[in-house]
Design a protein around this motif. Structure first.
Motif, mmCIF file in Angstrom:
data_model
loop_
_atom_site.group_PDB
_atom_site.id
_atom_site.type_symbol
_atom_site.label_atom_id
_atom_site.label_comp_id
_atom_site.label_asym_id
_atom_site.label_seq_id
_atom_site.Cartn_x
_atom_site.Cartn_y
_atom_site.Cartn_z
ATOM 1 N N ASP A 32 43.895 50.044 47.472
ATOM 2 C CA ASP A 32 43.047 51.194 47.131
ATOM 3 C C ASP A 32 41.558 50.860 47.072
ATOM 4 O OD1 ASP A 32 43.138 49.556 44.968
ATOM 5 O OD2 ASP A 32 43.870 51.051 43.540
ATOM 6 N N LYS A 33 41.182 49.691 47.583
ATOM 7 C CA LYS A 33 39.785 49.255 47.443
ATOM 8 C C LYS A 33 39.292 48.718 48.777
ATOM 9 C CE LYS A 33 39.488 47.082 43.247
ATOM 10 N NZ LYS A 33 39.389 45.852 42.469
ATOM 11 N N PRO A 34 38.069 49.069 49.193
ATOM 12 C CA PRO A 34 37.581 48.486 50.444
ATOM 13 C C PRO A 34 37.320 46.985 50.300
ATOM 14 C CG PRO A 34 35.933 49.960 49.494
ATOM 15 C CD PRO A 34 37.135 50.035 48.609
ATOM 16 N N LEU A 35 37.459 46.281 51.414
ATOM 17 C CA LEU A 35 37.270 44.823 51.414
ATOM 18 C C LEU A 35 35.957 44.432 50.757
ATOM 19 C CD1 LEU A 35 38.402 44.053 55.077
ATOM 20 C CD2 LEU A 35 39.564 43.370 52.964
ATOM 21 N N ILE A 36 34.902 45.181 51.034
ATOM 22 C CA ILE A 36 33.574 44.793 50.530
ATOM 23 C C ILE A 36 33.525 44.869 49.007
ATOM 24 C CG2 ILE A 36 32.570 47.117 50.818
ATOM 25 C CD1 ILE A 36 30.750 43.774 51.437
ATOM 26 N N GLN A 37 34.306 45.774 48.419
ATOM 27 C CA GLN A 37 34.281 45.869 46.953
ATOM 28 C C GLN A 37 34.978 44.666 46.307
ATOM 29 O OE1 GLN A 37 35.478 49.650 45.311
ATOM 30 N NE2 GLN A 37 35.427 48.866 43.218
ATOM 31 N N TYR A 38 36.038 44.182 46.939
ATOM 32 C CA TYR A 38 36.670 42.959 46.433
ATOM 33 C C TYR A 38 35.646 41.814 46.429
ATOM 34 C CZ TYR A 38 41.421 44.908 46.883
ATOM 35 O OH TYR A 38 42.558 45.660 46.749
ATOM 36 N N ALA A 39 34.871 41.714 47.522
ATOM 37 C CA ALA A 39 33.900 40.612 47.639
ATOM 38 C C ALA A 39 32.809 40.741 46.576
ATOM 39 C CB ALA A 39 33.291 40.599 49.039
ATOM 40 N N VAL A 40 32.325 41.962 46.370
ATOM 41 C CA VAL A 40 31.273 42.191 45.369
ATOM 42 C C VAL A 40 31.807 41.858 43.966
ATOM 43 C CG1 VAL A 40 29.963 44.041 44.233
ATOM 44 C CG2 VAL A 40 29.908 43.819 46.727
ATOM 45 N N GLU A 41 33.037 42.251 43.681
ATOM 46 C CA GLU A 41 33.611 41.969 42.356
ATOM 47 C C GLU A 41 33.810 40.463 42.159
ATOM 48 O OE1 GLU A 41 37.107 44.437 41.958
ATOM 49 O OE2 GLU A 41 35.912 46.265 41.819
ATOM 50 N N GLU A 42 34.200 39.785 43.227
ATOM 51 C CA GLU A 42 34.374 38.322 43.147
ATOM 52 C C GLU A 42 33.036 37.649 42.819
ATOM 53 O OE1 GLU A 42 36.286 36.505 46.608
ATOM 54 O OE2 GLU A 42 35.188 34.654 46.175
ATOM 55 N N ALA A 43 31.975 38.128 43.456
ATOM 56 C CA ALA A 43 30.647 37.555 43.213
ATOM 57 C C ALA A 43 30.176 37.874 41.799
ATOM 58 C CB ALA A 43 29.655 38.093 44.243
ATOM 59 N N ALA A 44 30.380 39.119 41.366
ATOM 60 C CA ALA A 44 29.949 39.518 40.016
ATOM 61 C C ALA A 44 30.679 38.676 38.970
ATOM 62 C CB ALA A 44 30.217 41.007 39.797
ATOM 63 N N ASP A 45 31.933 38.361 39.220
ATOM 64 C CA ASP A 45 32.725 37.535 38.303
ATOM 65 C C ASP A 45 32.148 36.125 38.170
ATOM 66 O OD1 ASP A 45 35.048 37.173 36.630
ATOM 67 O OD2 ASP A 45 35.849 35.890 38.198
ATOM 68 N N ALA A 46 31.379 35.713 39.193
ATOM 69 C CA ALA A 46 30.764 34.379 39.166
ATOM 70 C C ALA A 46 29.347 34.425 38.589
ATOM 71 C CB ALA A 46 30.736 33.802 40.583
ATOM 72 N N GLY A 47 28.933 35.584 38.069
ATOM 73 C CA GLY A 47 27.612 35.691 37.445
ATOM 74 C C GLY A 47 26.503 36.126 38.389
ATOM 75 N N ILE A 48 26.872 36.519 39.618
ATOM 76 C CA ILE A 48 25.845 36.987 40.572
ATOM 77 C C ILE A 48 25.244 38.300 40.073
ATOM 78 C CG2 ILE A 48 25.485 37.832 42.951
ATOM 79 C CD1 ILE A 48 25.945 34.743 42.718
ATOM 80 N N GLU A 49 23.899 38.388 40.172
ATOM 81 C CA GLU A 49 23.196 39.574 39.649
ATOM 82 C C GLU A 49 22.550 40.406 40.748
ATOM 83 O OE1 GLU A 49 20.404 37.579 37.219
ATOM 84 O OE2 GLU A 49 21.847 37.164 35.621
ATOM 85 N N GLU A 50 22.279 39.790 41.901
ATOM 86 C CA GLU A 50 21.623 40.536 42.993
ATOM 87 C C GLU A 50 22.503 40.489 44.228
ATOM 88 O OE1 GLU A 50 17.483 39.621 43.582
ATOM 89 O OE2 GLU A 50 17.190 39.330 41.441
ATOM 90 N N PHE A 51 22.725 41.650 44.819
ATOM 91 C CA PHE A 51 23.684 41.801 45.911
ATOM 92 C C PHE A 51 22.930 42.281 47.158
ATOM 93 C CE2 PHE A 51 25.467 42.466 41.777
ATOM 94 C CZ PHE A 51 26.649 41.723 41.795
ATOM 95 N N ILE A 52 22.918 41.434 48.172
ATOM 96 C CA ILE A 52 22.117 41.741 49.366
ATOM 97 C C ILE A 52 23.065 41.957 50.549
ATOM 98 C CG2 ILE A 52 20.356 40.847 50.941
ATOM 99 C CD1 ILE A 52 19.559 39.001 48.424
ATOM 100 N N PHE A 53 23.079 43.162 51.084
ATOM 101 C CA PHE A 53 23.945 43.474 52.222
ATOM 102 C C PHE A 53 23.130 43.413 53.502
ATOM 103 C CE2 PHE A 53 25.726 45.482 48.535
ATOM 104 C CZ PHE A 53 27.093 45.283 48.666
ATOM 105 N N VAL A 54 23.622 42.660 54.474
ATOM 106 C CA VAL A 54 22.970 42.657 55.790
ATOM 107 C C VAL A 54 23.816 43.550 56.679
ATOM 108 C CG1 VAL A 54 22.111 41.282 57.698
ATOM 109 C CG2 VAL A 54 22.138 40.314 55.388
ATOM 110 N N THR A 55 23.307 44.724 56.953
ATOM 111 C CA THR A 55 24.102 45.756 57.612
ATOM 112 C C THR A 55 23.750 45.873 59.093
ATOM 113 O OG1 THR A 55 22.516 47.510 57.169
ATOM 114 C CG2 THR A 55 24.146 47.073 55.466
#
Ligand code: UTP
Length: 284
Positions: A32-55
């Motif tokens: 029920d979740k797009p791949l990119i959201q899993y990746a963002v949540e994984e990063a946030a769990d590691a303390g990442i505060e800034e999320f930069i998408f290269v689109t």
């Protein structure tokens, strides 16, 4: 302390056409979740505060996904769907902490990472490829905890006949978890591979890598490769591979994507009993 993560999402996703004709591959859902959201949540769990998408092309779905949807939120509120409303509201990050850079042409992963250079200061940064989906503990968190400066890649041992699909490491000292990277080669044929230790899509890169990438040298498949730029740092900076504890699924391939849906479905307590019963019946 590593604060920033780059998510390259500018690839064409040709292996998933026609699904990716008008939608980025990274928006494909697993359960029920797009791949990119899993990746963002994984990063946030590691303390990442800034999320930069290269689109790249068709970027709007990703931007919309990580933004408020006022119409949806007010409709959910009006219908009293509190659980769904909380779920979409909880996805929001601090204002200004999500950034987008456009990769004007899909010239390779190294090129995509280089496009984010003006948003990265003199600090190490995490790079995550959302099509490598990891079930289990946050791989980025394990990497950040094990980071010893320089560059780091997540690695796993792959069957020897599959080296041509990965960046492959020439190993130095190896304690079974952390391996010293003495060399790195992109997609070698099994006969030319220095080992079967493969890089998966999680990296911590030092700022010097951006300088190397600026030479825009093309490598395997005529693309600007991140692994080539990392390989050039060997000898001048520490470089480690980390065998992570989770299970990785190659969601850039159809088989890996289907396996991920089944594995994540089986790890979902609501779905698992019925899914398992259906699979057992189906396999008879
Ligand atoms: P892939 O090698 O899987 O390429 O990229 P792709 O274009 O996405 O997919 P196929 O092979 O055509 O099906 C690995 C990751 O690097 C990103 C992709 O979005 C993916 O997350 N990437 C690749 C870029 O951001 N830009 C590029 O120029 C190439």
């Amino acid at each position: 302390m590593i604060r920033k993560a780059i998510f390259p999402v500018g690839g064409l996703g040709t292996r998933f056409l026609p699904a990716t004709k008008a939608m980025p591959k990274e928006m494909l859902p697993v359960v029920d979740k797009p791949l990119i959201q899993y990746a963002v949540e994984e990063a946030a769990d590691a303390g990442i505060e800034e999320f930069i998408f290269v689109t790249g092309r068709n970027k709007t779905a990703i931007e919309d996904h990580f933004d408020h949807s006022f119409e949806l939120e007010s409709t959910l509120a009006a219908k009293g769907k509190r659980e769904a409303l909380t779920l979409v509201k909880n996805m929001m990050h601090n204002p200004g902490s999500v950034m987008y850079v456009r990769q004007q042409q899909p010239a390779g992963l190294g090129h995509a990472v280089w496009c984010a250079r003006h948003l990265i200061g003199d600090e190490p940064v995490v790079v995550l490829l959302a099509d490598d989906l990891i079930l289990g503990k946050s791989c980025v968190r394990e990497m950040v905890e094990a980071y010893q400066g320089g560059n780091m890649v997540a690695v796993m041992n792959v069957p020897e006949d599959q080296t041509g699909s990965y960046g492959i490491v020439t190993p130095g000292a190896d304690d079974g978890r952390v391996v010293d990277v003495k060399g790195l080669i992109e997609k070698p044929a099994p006969a030319d591979a220095p080992s079967n230790i493969a890089v998966v899509g999680r990296y911590i890169i030092a700022p010097q890598v951006f300088e190397t990438l600026s030479s825009q040298e093309r490598g395997a498949s005529g693309e600007i490769q991140l692994t080539d730029a990392l390989a050039k740092q060997i000898g001048s900076a520490p470089f480690h591979g980390l065998r992570f504890s989770g299970e990785r699924f190659d969601c850039g391939s159809k088989l890996g994507f289907l396996q991920a849906n089944l594995a994540f479905g089986m790890s979902n307590t609501d779905l698992a009993p019925d899914l398992k019963a259906w699979m057992q019946e189906r396999l008879k």
